[in-house]
Design a protein around this motif. Structure first.
Motif, PDB file in Angstrom:
ATOM      1  N   ALA A 272       8.457  -5.788 -10.803  1.00  0.00           N
ATOM      2  CA  ALA A 272       8.268  -5.944  -9.365  1.00  0.00           C
ATOM      3  C   ALA A 272       7.523  -4.747  -8.782  1.00  0.00           C
ATOM      4  O   ALA A 272       6.632  -4.899  -7.937  1.00  0.00           O
ATOM      5  CB  ALA A 272       9.618  -6.117  -8.673  1.00  0.00           C
ATOM      6  N   GLY A 273       7.869  -3.545  -9.258  1.00  0.00           N
ATOM      7  CA  GLY A 273       7.175  -2.349  -8.782  1.00  0.00           C
ATOM      8  C   GLY A 273       5.715  -2.349  -9.177  1.00  0.00           C
ATOM      9  O   GLY A 273       4.844  -1.946  -8.387  1.00  0.00           O
ATOM     10  N   ASP A 274       5.419  -2.808 -10.394  1.00  0.00           N
ATOM     11  CA  ASP A 274       4.039  -2.898 -10.852  1.00  0.00           C
ATOM     12  C   ASP A 274       3.249  -3.861  -9.983  1.00  0.00           C
ATOM     13  O   ASP A 274       2.105  -3.600  -9.605  1.00  0.00           O
ATOM     14  CB  ASP A 274       4.021  -3.347 -12.310  1.00  0.00           C
ATOM     15  CG  ASP A 274       2.633  -3.268 -12.935  1.00  0.00           C
ATOM     16  OD1 ASP A 274       1.763  -2.573 -12.376  1.00  0.00           O
ATOM     17  OD2 ASP A 274       2.415  -3.901 -13.982  1.00  0.00           O
ATOM     18  N   TYR A 275       3.866  -5.003  -9.641  1.00  0.00           N
ATOM     19  CA  TYR A 275       3.197  -5.987  -8.785  1.00  0.00           C
ATOM     20  C   TYR A 275       2.914  -5.403  -7.404  1.00  0.00           C
ATOM     21  O   TYR A 275       1.805  -5.530  -6.870  1.00  0.00           O
ATOM     22  CB  TYR A 275       4.063  -7.242  -8.651  1.00  0.00           C
ATOM     23  CG  TYR A 275       3.598  -8.161  -7.556  1.00  0.00           C
ATOM     24  CD1 TYR A 275       2.472  -8.961  -7.715  1.00  0.00           C
ATOM     25  CD2 TYR A 275       4.290  -8.220  -6.336  1.00  0.00           C
ATOM     26  CE1 TYR A 275       2.033  -9.795  -6.690  1.00  0.00           C
ATOM     27  CE2 TYR A 275       3.861  -9.039  -5.310  1.00  0.00           C
ATOM     28  CZ  TYR A 275       2.731  -9.830  -5.496  1.00  0.00           C
ATOM     29  OH  TYR A 275       2.290 -10.640  -4.473  1.00  0.00           O
TER      30      TYR A 275
ATOM     31  N   PHE B 159       0.841  -1.203   0.000  1.00  0.00           N
ATOM     32  CA  PHE B 159       0.000   0.000   0.000  1.00  0.00           C
ATOM     33  C   PHE B 159       0.875   1.251   0.000  1.00  0.00           C
ATOM     34  O   PHE B 159       0.531   2.259  -0.644  1.00  0.00           O
ATOM     35  CB  PHE B 159      -0.926   0.005   1.215  1.00  0.00           C
ATOM     36  CG  PHE B 159      -1.900   1.153   1.221  1.00  0.00           C
ATOM     37  CD1 PHE B 159      -2.887   1.251   0.246  1.00  0.00           C
ATOM     38  CD2 PHE B 159      -1.815   2.155   2.176  1.00  0.00           C
ATOM     39  CE1 PHE B 159      -3.781   2.314   0.231  1.00  0.00           C
ATOM     40  CE2 PHE B 159      -2.699   3.222   2.168  1.00  0.00           C
ATOM     41  CZ  PHE B 159      -3.692   3.301   1.193  1.00  0.00           C
ATOM     42  N   ALA B 160       1.999   1.201   0.679  1.00  0.00           N
ATOM     43  CA  ALA B 160       2.923   2.339   0.681  1.00  0.00           C
ATOM     44  C   ALA B 160       3.484   2.574  -0.720  1.00  0.00           C
ATOM     45  O   ALA B 160       3.639   3.723  -1.154  1.00  0.00           O
ATOM     46  CB  ALA B 160       4.054   2.101   1.673  1.00  0.00           C
ATOM     47  N   VAL B 161       3.796   1.486  -1.441  1.00  0.00           N
ATOM     48  CA  VAL B 161       4.270   1.619  -2.820  1.00  0.00           C
ATOM     49  C   VAL B 161       3.187   2.256  -3.676  1.00  0.00           C
ATOM     50  O   VAL B 161       3.468   3.129  -4.517  1.00  0.00           O
ATOM     51  CB  VAL B 161       4.682   0.246  -3.390  1.00  0.00           C
ATOM     52  CG1 VAL B 161       4.905   0.346  -4.900  1.00  0.00           C
ATOM     53  CG2 VAL B 161       5.946  -0.252  -2.709  1.00  0.00           C
ATOM     54  N   PHE B 162       1.940   1.841  -3.482  1.00  0.00           N
ATOM     55  CA  PHE B 162       0.818   2.418  -4.228  1.00  0.00           C
ATOM     56  C   PHE B 162       0.745   3.930  -3.999  1.00  0.00           C
ATOM     57  O   PHE B 162       0.649   4.712  -4.950  1.00  0.00           O
ATOM     58  CB  PHE B 162      -0.487   1.749  -3.810  1.00  0.00           C
ATOM     59  CG  PHE B 162      -1.715   2.388  -4.392  1.00  0.00           C
ATOM     60  CD1 PHE B 162      -2.117   2.097  -5.692  1.00  0.00           C
ATOM     61  CD2 PHE B 162      -2.483   3.283  -3.648  1.00  0.00           C
ATOM     62  CE1 PHE B 162      -3.256   2.676  -6.241  1.00  0.00           C
ATOM     63  CE2 PHE B 162      -3.616   3.877  -4.188  1.00  0.00           C
ATOM     64  CZ  PHE B 162      -4.002   3.574  -5.488  1.00  0.00           C
TER      65      PHE B 162
ATOM     66  N   ALA C 287      12.250  -1.105  -6.560  1.00  0.00           N
ATOM     67  CA  ALA C 287      11.176  -1.480  -7.479  1.00  0.00           C
ATOM     68  C   ALA C 287      10.198  -0.325  -7.665  1.00  0.00           C
ATOM     69  O   ALA C 287       9.737  -0.058  -8.782  1.00  0.00           O
ATOM     70  CB  ALA C 287      10.450  -2.716  -6.962  1.00  0.00           C
ATOM     71  N   ALA C 288       9.862   0.370  -6.571  1.00  0.00           N
ATOM     72  CA  ALA C 288       8.942   1.502  -6.657  1.00  0.00           C
ATOM     73  C   ALA C 288       9.533   2.621  -7.510  1.00  0.00           C
ATOM     74  O   ALA C 288       8.846   3.210  -8.356  1.00  0.00           O
ATOM     75  CB  ALA C 288       8.604   2.015  -5.256  1.00  0.00           C
ATOM     76  N   LEU C 289      10.820   2.934  -7.302  1.00  0.00           N
ATOM     77  CA  LEU C 289      11.479   3.957  -8.108  1.00  0.00           C
ATOM     78  C   LEU C 289      11.498   3.558  -9.580  1.00  0.00           C
ATOM     79  O   LEU C 289      11.249   4.391 -10.466  1.00  0.00           O
ATOM     80  CB  LEU C 289      12.914   4.168  -7.624  1.00  0.00           C
ATOM     81  CG  LEU C 289      13.137   4.888  -6.293  1.00  0.00           C
ATOM     82  CD1 LEU C 289      14.629   4.967  -6.001  1.00  0.00           C
ATOM     83  CD2 LEU C 289      12.524   6.271  -6.297  1.00  0.00           C
ATOM     84  N   SER C 290      11.766   2.284  -9.844  1.00  0.00           N
ATOM     85  CA  SER C 290      11.862   1.814 -11.225  1.00  0.00           C
ATOM     86  C   SER C 290      10.511   1.870 -11.927  1.00  0.00           C
ATOM     87  O   SER C 290      10.430   2.264 -13.092  1.00  0.00           O
ATOM     88  CB  SER C 290      12.406   0.377 -11.247  1.00  0.00           C
ATOM     89  OG  SER C 290      13.687   0.315 -10.669  1.00  0.00           O
TER      90      SER C 290
END
Length: 259
Positions: free
Chosen positions: A249-252, A43-46, A164-167
Motif C-alpha cells: 500500500a505504501g509503494d502504491y 504526494f505527501a507520502v512521496f 503504509a508510508a512507515l511500512s
C-alpha cells in the motif's frame, strides 16, 4: 607530519549542515500532512519516503565516517563528513542520486558508498570491518524504529496511509541492510570481509568495485531474483509483526504519478 594532518575535527567541522535540517523539516512536514490528511496524501507520502530515505542515507554515511574517526582517521572532519551534508560526500551521484532513482524505479533500497576513508591511518582488521558494518547497522536501526510501532499496534487508530508510508520506508531500510551486507565489491558487505582477505585477492577484486551496486540492481531487475529477495524482505518484516500488504500500500501511494 603537519598540524593539519594530526588535529581532531573542530566544532565547525562537526556542526550539522543546513541541508540536513531541510531534509528533516521536509520529513516532519510531509509526515504531518500524511498523518492529518492535509493536501494530496499520495504526494505527501512521496515526499515523506524520499526525505526519510535521504535522511537515512546521510546517517548511513555519517556512521561510516564517525566510526572511522574513532578508528584513527582524523581527516574525516576536514572533509565535511561529520556535518551530515550529502554534498560533502565523495560522490553524490552514487550516494544519493542513484539510490533515490533505484527507489523510484524499483522500490529497492540500496545505499551507495561515498565517504573516502584513509584506511592507512587505521590499524587492525577488526576496525576496518566495523567501519564498513556501521552503515548497514544504521539502516537496521531505522527499520526497527519504523516497523516496531506499526507491528506492536502503538499507532492503531491513525490514518492507514501513515502506517503504509512507515511500512514502505521500513521495507526500504531492510532491503538496504540486506543488500549492503552482501560480500560484493563496492558494497559494505565486501568491506567487512576485505580486511581478512589476502593482498592478492584484494588487488584482483579492486577493479570491479565501482560496478558492484549497479550489478546488484541489474540482477534484482530479473523477476525470479526479485521475487526471492523481496520474499526474504517481507519475511523479516513479519518478524516485526508487519504484513507485506502495508508495504504494498505504501509503494502504491508513493507512486503518485500512477493511477
Amino acid at each position: 607530519m603537519s598540524f593539519a594532518t594530526t588535529r581532531r575535527p573542530t566544532s565547525e567541522e562537526r556542526r550539522i549542515s543546513p541541508v540536513f535540517w531541510v531534509l528533516l523539516a521536509t520529513l516532519g512536514t510531509s509526515g504531518w500532512a500524511v498523518w492529518t490528511g492535509y493536501g494530496s496524501t499520495r504526494f505527501a507520502v512521496f515526499l515523506f519516503v524520499v526525505a526519510g530515505w535521504m535522511v537515512s542515507l546521510c546517517l548511513h554515511e555519517y556512521a561510516h565516517a564517525r566510526t572511522a574517526l574513532h578508528g584513527g582517521d582524523i581527516t574525516v572532519g576536514a572533509k565535511g563528513y561529520l556535518t551530515l551534508n550529502p554534498f560533502k560526500y565523495a560522490n553524490s551521484v552514487t550516494s544519493f542520486v542513484l539510490p533515490v532513482v533505484f527507489v523510484v524505479l524499483g522500490g529497492i533500497g540500496l545505499p551507495g558508498g561515498a565517504v573516502f576513508i584513509e584506511r592507512n591511518r587505521i590499524q587492525g582488521r577488526l576496525k576496518h570491518s566495523l567501519i564498513s558494518a556501521a552503515g548497514p547497522l544504521v539502516n537496521l536501526a531505522f527499520a526497527v524504529a519504523l516497523l516496531v510501532p506499526v507491528g506492536a499496534g502503538w499507532l492503531d487508530g491513525v490514518k492507514p496511509e501513515f502506517l503504509a508510508a512507515l511500512s514502505f520506508l521500513g521495507m526500504l531500510q531492510i532491503s538496504a541492510a540486506l543488500l549492503n551486507l552482501l560480500p560484493i565489491p563496492g558494497l559494505d558487505g565486501y568491506g567487512i570481509v576485505e580486511p581478512w582477505l589476502s593482498a592478492q585477492t584484494r588487488r584482483a577484486v579492486a577493479p570491479f568495485a565501482p560496478y558492484g551496486m549497479l550489478a546488484v540492481f541489474i540482477v534484482l531487475w530479473q523477476s525470479k531474483v526479485n521475487t526471492w529477495f523481496f520474499n526474504l524482505v517481507y519475511d523479516v518484516m513479519n518478524l516485526f509483526g508487519v504484513d507485506r500488504t502495508f508495504a504494498w500500500a505504501g509503494d502504491y501511494l508513493f507512486r503518485f504519478w500512477t493511477n
